[in-house]
Structures are given as structure tokens and as C-alpha cells.
Motif scaffolding. Sequence first.
Motif, PDB file in Angstrom:
ATOM      1  N   ARG A 106       0.828  -1.202   0.000  1.00 39.71           N
ATOM      2  CA  ARG A 106       0.000   0.000   0.000  1.00 39.71           C
ATOM      3  C   ARG A 106       0.867   1.258   0.000  1.00 39.71           C
ATOM      4  O   ARG A 106       0.563   2.242  -0.680  1.00 39.71           O
ATOM      5  N   ALA A 107       1.958   1.233   0.760  1.00 38.22           N
ATOM      6  CA  ALA A 107       2.873   2.376   0.773  1.00 38.22           C
ATOM      7  C   ALA A 107       3.491   2.596  -0.609  1.00 38.22           C
ATOM      8  O   ALA A 107       3.628   3.743  -1.067  1.00 38.22           O
ATOM      9  N   LEU A 108       3.842   1.524  -1.276  1.00 38.10           N
ATOM     10  CA  LEU A 108       4.417   1.650  -2.622  1.00 38.10           C
ATOM     11  C   LEU A 108       3.395   2.205  -3.612  1.00 38.10           C
ATOM     12  O   LEU A 108       3.732   3.026  -4.476  1.00 38.10           O
ATOM     13  N   VAL A 109       2.145   1.761  -3.500  1.00 37.54           N
ATOM     14  CA  VAL A 109       1.091   2.254  -4.391  1.00 37.54           C
ATOM     15  C   VAL A 109       0.855   3.742  -4.156  1.00 37.54           C
ATOM     16  O   VAL A 109       0.666   4.515  -5.107  1.00 37.54           O
ATOM     17  N   VAL A 110       0.872   4.172  -2.904  1.00 37.37           N
ATOM     18  CA  VAL A 110       0.705   5.598  -2.591  1.00 37.37           C
ATOM     19  C   VAL A 110       1.849   6.399  -3.207  1.00 37.37           C
ATOM     20  O   VAL A 110       1.630   7.469  -3.800  1.00 37.37           O
ATOM     21  N   LEU A 126      -1.504   7.175   4.564  1.00 36.07           N
ATOM     22  CA  LEU A 126      -1.626   5.789   5.023  1.00 36.07           C
ATOM     23  C   LEU A 126      -2.407   5.682   6.328  1.00 36.07           C
ATOM     24  O   LEU A 126      -2.825   4.578   6.709  1.00 36.07           O
ATOM     25  N   GLY A 127      -2.596   6.800   7.016  1.00 35.08           N
ATOM     26  CA  GLY A 127      -3.311   6.764   8.290  1.00 35.08           C
ATOM     27  C   GLY A 127      -2.485   6.196   9.424  1.00 35.08           C
ATOM     28  O   GLY A 127      -3.023   5.560  10.334  1.00 35.08           O
ATOM     29  N   SER A 131       6.432   7.915  12.771  1.00 35.58           N
ATOM     30  CA  SER A 131       7.455   6.930  13.144  1.00 35.58           C
ATOM     31  C   SER A 131       7.184   5.572  12.501  1.00 35.58           C
ATOM     32  O   SER A 131       8.119   4.875  12.076  1.00 35.58           O
ATOM     33  N   THR A 132       5.901   5.208  12.402  1.00 40.23           N
ATOM     34  CA  THR A 132       5.553   3.949  11.726  1.00 40.23           C
ATOM     35  C   THR A 132       5.895   4.037  10.250  1.00 40.23           C
ATOM     36  O   THR A 132       6.437   3.077   9.664  1.00 40.23           O
ATOM     37  N   ARG A 219      -8.644   5.140  -5.002  1.00 39.26           N
ATOM     38  CA  ARG A 219      -7.807   5.087  -6.215  1.00 39.26           C
ATOM     39  C   ARG A 219      -6.357   5.458  -5.887  1.00 39.26           C
ATOM     40  O   ARG A 219      -5.419   4.892  -6.442  1.00 39.26           O
ATOM     41  N   ARG A 220      -6.172   6.393  -4.982  1.00 42.28           N
ATOM     42  CA  ARG A 220      -4.818   6.819  -4.628  1.00 42.28           C
ATOM     43  C   ARG A 220      -4.043   5.701  -3.952  1.00 42.28           C
ATOM     44  O   ARG A 220      -2.837   5.553  -4.165  1.00 42.28           O
ATOM     45  N   THR A 221      -4.726   4.903  -3.133  1.00 45.04           N
ATOM     46  CA  THR A 221      -4.048   3.808  -2.423  1.00 45.04           C
ATOM     47  C   THR A 221      -4.182   2.476  -3.144  1.00 45.04           C
ATOM     48  O   THR A 221      -3.716   1.452  -2.634  1.00 45.04           O
TER      49      THR A 221
END
Length: 233
Positions: A106-110, A126-127, A131-132, A219-221
Motif C-alpha cells: 500500500r505504501a508503494l502504491v501511494v 496511510l493513516g 514513526s511507523t 484510487r490513490r491507495t
Amino acid sequence: MTHDMAHDSAHDLANGEAASRKPRKPSGRAAEGAGRDRGAPAEQQGPDRQAPGRQARDRRASGRPTLDHEAEEVAVAVMAASRLLVAISARALSSIDDSMTLPQLRALVVLESCEPLKLAAMAATLGVNPSTAMRMVDRLEAVGLVDRRTNPASRREVVLNLTDAGRDLVGRVMAHRQAEVGALVARLPAEERAGLVPALRALTRAAGELAVDPFDEVRRTGGIVADPLAPGR
């Protein structure tokens, strides 16, 4: 003679008092109504004579679903579909790189849809807390999927981009998922396919501000979410 007349009067008076104590037998419509009230079942005496609990049981027995039942069925159906899409995304990812997790994908898609992206903006999308997001970027950078650089306009900020390897991985995973979802949708009858998207959109619009992800955010994520029943990673 006088004694006989007095005796007869007393006898007649006693008979009259006894007759007045006997119950009177109803007649005509009053008798018919009384018979109906005593012998007819509750459902034949009109709905106003039935208890509320009886009426509720009758409605359930007649097959008319209550609003609570409909809401429960909608929740079960939507959650089942959500779990299915999560499973499809997980299969697509494992077929390309089984060492990655869905949150990392999901981070890569964002990043693919928003790069270059500041770390704080990525965390907000990402919500998660910064730090995460930083720990996630550390892992993705270590395997060569993310490029992290200092923002030239502000030395205290970090700007993130996908590497070529990261962009290639996202493209292959999303293509695999799209193919599986497409095959699934193709198995639906045409009339069910036609009603599926409008019904889901209507449900999301009805939620208003309660909707977790508006359409543009999905769509963004890439619609990538972790399994809601899986332990956190």
C-alpha cells in the motif's frame, strides 16, 4: 278465605323474586357477538385485539424482513466481499514477492500515485504516525524499492520516490490483481454486474462523512488494505 288469599299473594311474590335473580339470556345480535368474542381466535377478532409481540412474530413468520435484518445482511455481504478482495490482493502480492506485506505494498502504491512525496504526507495518507511510516520506508529502502532523499527546499524534510524496481513490482502486482478480479466479475450474469457498482457506490455515499475511504482516496491507495481480522504488522 282471607287466609287463602294472603297465602297466594306470598307465593306469587316469592316466585317473582326468584325469577328476577335468574340471568337473562341474550338474544339477537348481542348473542351472536358474544359467541364470536368467546369462540373466535385472536387473529379473527381483528388486528386491534392482537398483542404487539404477536404482531411482530406474525410479520417475521410472513417473510417480511425487518430493517435490522436487512442491515445485518448488508454488513455480512460487504465484509465477505472485502475479505475476498483482500485475499485477491494478498495472492497477487505473494505471486510476485512473498516477502512483502500488504501494508508495504500500500505504501508503494501511494508513492506511485503521489511521488515525490514527503514522509509526513505519506504517513497521513496511510493513516499511520510518522514513526511507523519511517520504519516502513527503512525496510522498503533496504530492499531497493524506495529512494529517500533530503528535500532541497528544506533540509529538515525527507522526500520519497519509487525506484525502478519498486515501480516494476507495483505494476506487476496490480496487473495480477486486476486480472483475477476481472475473471471473477466476468463470471457474474450481466444483470448482476450492471447493479453491483451502483449499489456499492450508493452505500458509500449514504455513509457520508462516515465513509473510511472516499473514491478518490481508494484510487490513490489502489484499494490496498490489510486484512481487518489479521494481527497488526
